[in-house]
Design a protein around this motif. Sequence first.
Motif, PDB file in Angstrom:
ATOM      1  N   GLY A 290       0.810  -1.215   0.000  1.00 19.81           N
ATOM      2  CA  GLY A 290       0.000   0.000   0.000  1.00 19.81           C
ATOM      3  C   GLY A 290       0.843   1.266   0.000  1.00 19.81           C
ATOM      4  O   GLY A 290       1.998   1.261   0.419  1.00 19.81           O
ATOM      5  N   LYS A 291       0.227   2.323  -0.499  1.00 15.04           N
ATOM      6  CA  LYS A 291       0.839   3.650  -0.447  1.00 15.04           C
ATOM      7  C   LYS A 291       0.261   4.394   0.737  1.00 15.04           C
ATOM      8  O   LYS A 291      -0.901   4.180   1.071  1.00 15.04           O
ATOM      9  CB  LYS A 291       0.538   4.433  -1.733  1.00 15.04           C
ATOM     10  N   PRO A 292       0.990   5.278   1.370  1.00 13.42           N
ATOM     11  CA  PRO A 292       2.361   5.630   1.014  1.00 13.42           C
ATOM     12  C   PRO A 292       3.292   4.448   1.283  1.00 13.42           C
ATOM     13  O   PRO A 292       3.102   3.678   2.228  1.00 13.42           O
ATOM     14  CB  PRO A 292       2.698   6.812   1.912  1.00 13.42           C
ATOM     15  N   VAL A 293       4.288   4.327   0.424  1.00 19.48           N
ATOM     16  CA  VAL A 293       5.192   3.188   0.474  1.00 19.48           C
ATOM     17  C   VAL A 293       6.147   3.310   1.652  1.00 19.48           C
ATOM     18  O   VAL A 293       6.809   4.334   1.823  1.00 19.48           O
ATOM     19  CB  VAL A 293       5.997   3.085  -0.846  1.00 19.48           C
ATOM     20  N   GLU A 294       6.186   2.262   2.448  1.00 19.59           N
ATOM     21  CA  GLU A 294       7.174   2.130   3.516  1.00 19.59           C
ATOM     22  C   GLU A 294       8.330   1.337   2.897  1.00 19.59           C
ATOM     23  O   GLU A 294       8.134   0.183   2.480  1.00 19.59           O
ATOM     24  CB  GLU A 294       6.568   1.381   4.701  1.00 19.59           C
ATOM     25  N   PRO A 295       9.517   1.943   2.775  1.00 22.06           N
ATOM     26  CA  PRO A 295      10.624   1.264   2.073  1.00 22.06           C
ATOM     27  C   PRO A 295      10.885  -0.169   2.546  1.00 22.06           C
ATOM     28  O   PRO A 295      11.055  -1.066   1.718  1.00 22.06           O
ATOM     29  CB  PRO A 295      11.828   2.167   2.338  1.00 22.06           C
ATOM     30  N   ARG A 296      10.885  -0.399   3.847  1.00 22.83           N
ATOM     31  CA  ARG A 296      11.152  -1.764   4.346  1.00 22.83           C
ATOM     32  C   ARG A 296      10.086  -2.745   3.877  1.00 22.83           C
ATOM     33  O   ARG A 296      10.388  -3.886   3.548  1.00 22.83           O
ATOM     34  CB  ARG A 296      11.229  -1.775   5.873  1.00 22.83           C
ATOM     35  N   GLU A 297       8.839  -2.305   3.876  1.00 21.82           N
ATOM     36  CA  GLU A 297       7.752  -3.180   3.438  1.00 21.82           C
ATOM     37  C   GLU A 297       7.896  -3.523   1.957  1.00 21.82           C
ATOM     38  O   GLU A 297       7.719  -4.678   1.558  1.00 21.82           O
ATOM     39  CB  GLU A 297       6.397  -2.513   3.691  1.00 21.82           C
ATOM     40  N   LEU A 298       8.214  -2.522   1.133  1.00 17.68           N
ATOM     41  CA  LEU A 298       8.390  -2.771  -0.298  1.00 17.68           C
ATOM     42  C   LEU A 298       9.554  -3.729  -0.535  1.00 17.68           C
ATOM     43  O   LEU A 298       9.424  -4.695  -1.299  1.00 17.68           O
ATOM     44  CB  LEU A 298       8.616  -1.461  -1.050  1.00 17.68           C
ATOM     45  N   LEU A 299      10.679  -3.470   0.098  1.00 21.49           N
ATOM     46  CA  LEU A 299      11.852  -4.332  -0.100  1.00 21.49           C
ATOM     47  C   LEU A 299      11.579  -5.750   0.396  1.00 21.49           C
ATOM     48  O   LEU A 299      12.006  -6.725  -0.236  1.00 21.49           O
ATOM     49  CB  LEU A 299      13.071  -3.721   0.576  1.00 21.49           C
ATOM     50  N   ALA A 300      10.844  -5.877   1.494  1.00 22.42           N
ATOM     51  CA  ALA A 300      10.490  -7.208   1.997  1.00 22.42           C
ATOM     52  C   ALA A 300       9.576  -7.925   1.000  1.00 22.42           C
ATOM     53  O   ALA A 300       9.737  -9.132   0.759  1.00 22.42           O
ATOM     54  CB  ALA A 300       9.818  -7.100   3.360  1.00 22.42           C
ATOM     55  N   ALA A 301       8.631  -7.211   0.415  1.00 24.72           N
ATOM     56  CA  ALA A 301       7.720  -7.820  -0.569  1.00 24.72           C
ATOM     57  C   ALA A 301       8.494  -8.279  -1.800  1.00 24.72           C
ATOM     58  O   ALA A 301       8.263  -9.383  -2.311  1.00 24.72           O
ATOM     59  CB  ALA A 301       6.621  -6.840  -0.958  1.00 24.72           C
ATOM     60  N   ILE A 302       9.408  -7.450  -2.278  1.00 23.81           N
ATOM     61  CA  ILE A 302      10.218  -7.823  -3.442  1.00 23.81           C
ATOM     62  C   ILE A 302      11.051  -9.059  -3.120  1.00 23.81           C
ATOM     63  O   ILE A 302      11.083 -10.021  -3.895  1.00 23.81           O
ATOM     64  CB  ILE A 302      11.115  -6.646  -3.880  1.00 23.81           C
ATOM     65  N   THR A 303      11.713  -9.054  -1.984  1.00 18.58           N
ATOM     66  CA  THR A 303      12.540 -10.194  -1.576  1.00 18.58           C
ATOM     67  C   THR A 303      11.704 -11.457  -1.488  1.00 18.58           C
ATOM     68  O   THR A 303      12.110 -12.529  -1.962  1.00 18.58           O
ATOM     69  CB  THR A 303      13.220  -9.905  -0.223  1.00 18.58           C
ATOM     70  N   ASP A 304      10.517 -11.343  -0.906  1.00 21.34           N
ATOM     71  CA  ASP A 304       9.637 -12.499  -0.735  1.00 21.34           C
ATOM     72  C   ASP A 304       9.188 -13.067  -2.073  1.00 21.34           C
ATOM     73  O   ASP A 304       9.253 -14.285  -2.279  1.00 21.34           O
ATOM     74  CB  ASP A 304       8.428 -12.111   0.120  1.00 21.34           C
ATOM     75  N   VAL A 305       8.731 -12.219  -3.001  1.00 20.43           N
ATOM     76  CA  VAL A 305       8.242 -12.760  -4.279  1.00 20.43           C
ATOM     77  C   VAL A 305       9.368 -13.366  -5.095  1.00 20.43           C
ATOM     78  O   VAL A 305       9.184 -14.368  -5.774  1.00 20.43           O
ATOM     79  CB  VAL A 305       7.436 -11.734  -5.111  1.00 20.43           C
ATOM     80  N   VAL A 306      10.561 -12.774  -5.023  1.00 21.93           N
ATOM     81  CA  VAL A 306      11.704 -13.337  -5.752  1.00 21.93           C
ATOM     82  C   VAL A 306      12.088 -14.686  -5.141  1.00 21.93           C
ATOM     83  O   VAL A 306      12.331 -15.657  -5.853  1.00 21.93           O
ATOM     84  CB  VAL A 306      12.896 -12.359  -5.760  1.00 21.93           C
ATOM     85  N   ARG A 307      12.133 -14.759  -3.819  1.00 21.37           N
ATOM     86  CA  ARG A 307      12.480 -16.013  -3.142  1.00 21.37           C
ATOM     87  C   ARG A 307      11.462 -17.104  -3.488  1.00 21.37           C
ATOM     88  O   ARG A 307      11.829 -18.227  -3.828  1.00 21.37           O
ATOM     89  CB  ARG A 307      12.540 -15.797  -1.632  1.00 21.37           C
ATOM     90  N   ARG A 308      10.182 -16.769  -3.424  1.00 20.00           N
ATOM     91  CA  ARG A 308       9.142 -17.752  -3.761  1.00 20.00           C
ATOM     92  C   ARG A 308       9.241 -18.188  -5.218  1.00 20.00           C
ATOM     93  O   ARG A 308       9.064 -19.365  -5.532  1.00 20.00           O
ATOM     94  CB  ARG A 308       7.745 -17.191  -3.486  1.00 20.00           C
ATOM     95  N   HIS A 309       9.528 -17.239  -6.084  1.00 22.80           N
ATOM     96  CA  HIS A 309       9.633 -17.529  -7.517  1.00 22.80           C
ATOM     97  C   HIS A 309      10.781 -18.500  -7.789  1.00 22.80           C
ATOM     98  O   HIS A 309      10.632 -19.439  -8.559  1.00 22.80           O
ATOM     99  CB  HIS A 309       9.830 -16.227  -8.292  1.00 22.80           C
ATOM    100  N   HIS A 310      11.917 -18.275  -7.138  1.00 21.73           N
ATOM    101  CA  HIS A 310      13.078 -19.133  -7.372  1.00 21.73           C
ATOM    102  C   HIS A 310      12.979 -20.466  -6.630  1.00 21.73           C
ATOM    103  O   HIS A 310      13.528 -21.461  -7.081  1.00 21.73           O
ATOM    104  CB  HIS A 310      14.373 -18.408  -7.000  1.00 21.73           C
ATOM    105  N   ALA A 311      12.282 -20.487  -5.512  1.00 27.38           N
ATOM    106  CA  ALA A 311      12.162 -21.713  -4.729  1.00 27.38           C
ATOM    107  C   ALA A 311      11.215 -22.711  -5.396  1.00 27.38           C
ATOM    108  O   ALA A 311      11.450 -23.906  -5.360  1.00 27.38           O
ATOM    109  CB  ALA A 311      11.666 -21.402  -3.320  1.00 27.38           C
TER     110      ALA A 311
END
Length: 132
Positions: A100-121
Amino acid sequence: QGLVLLPTNPELSVLLENVGSVPVAAATVGEGLRLLGDLEIDVVLSDIGMPGRDGFDLIRALRSFPNPRVRQAPAVAVTAFARGEDRERILAAGFDAHVGKPVEPRELLAAITDVVRRHHAAPRVRPATPVE
């Protein structure tokens, strides 16, 4: 990581560059889809509310893309549509995460990390779905 960012957002671009990502901004859904076909992209970040074609148009086109690498790309919706029912609709449409906006940087980075990890796993094989 290479990311496509829709629509162009200088603040998010700077945040992503500061953590070592290479954001590639697109001003429109059409431009974003062209970039996805041409570049090696790790994650797609998209707003939902955009002029013309919106984030739902993007995810429908992405999930029906002929190239499986593109079709299976992790996608994160970054949007002001932040109610519970908005989140459910966004995830049901094919996005892998919602921030959600306004974007909390930690939340965005955690979401990106999570989707990439799930995608590769557990790489998903998404069959192309017809665009309505």
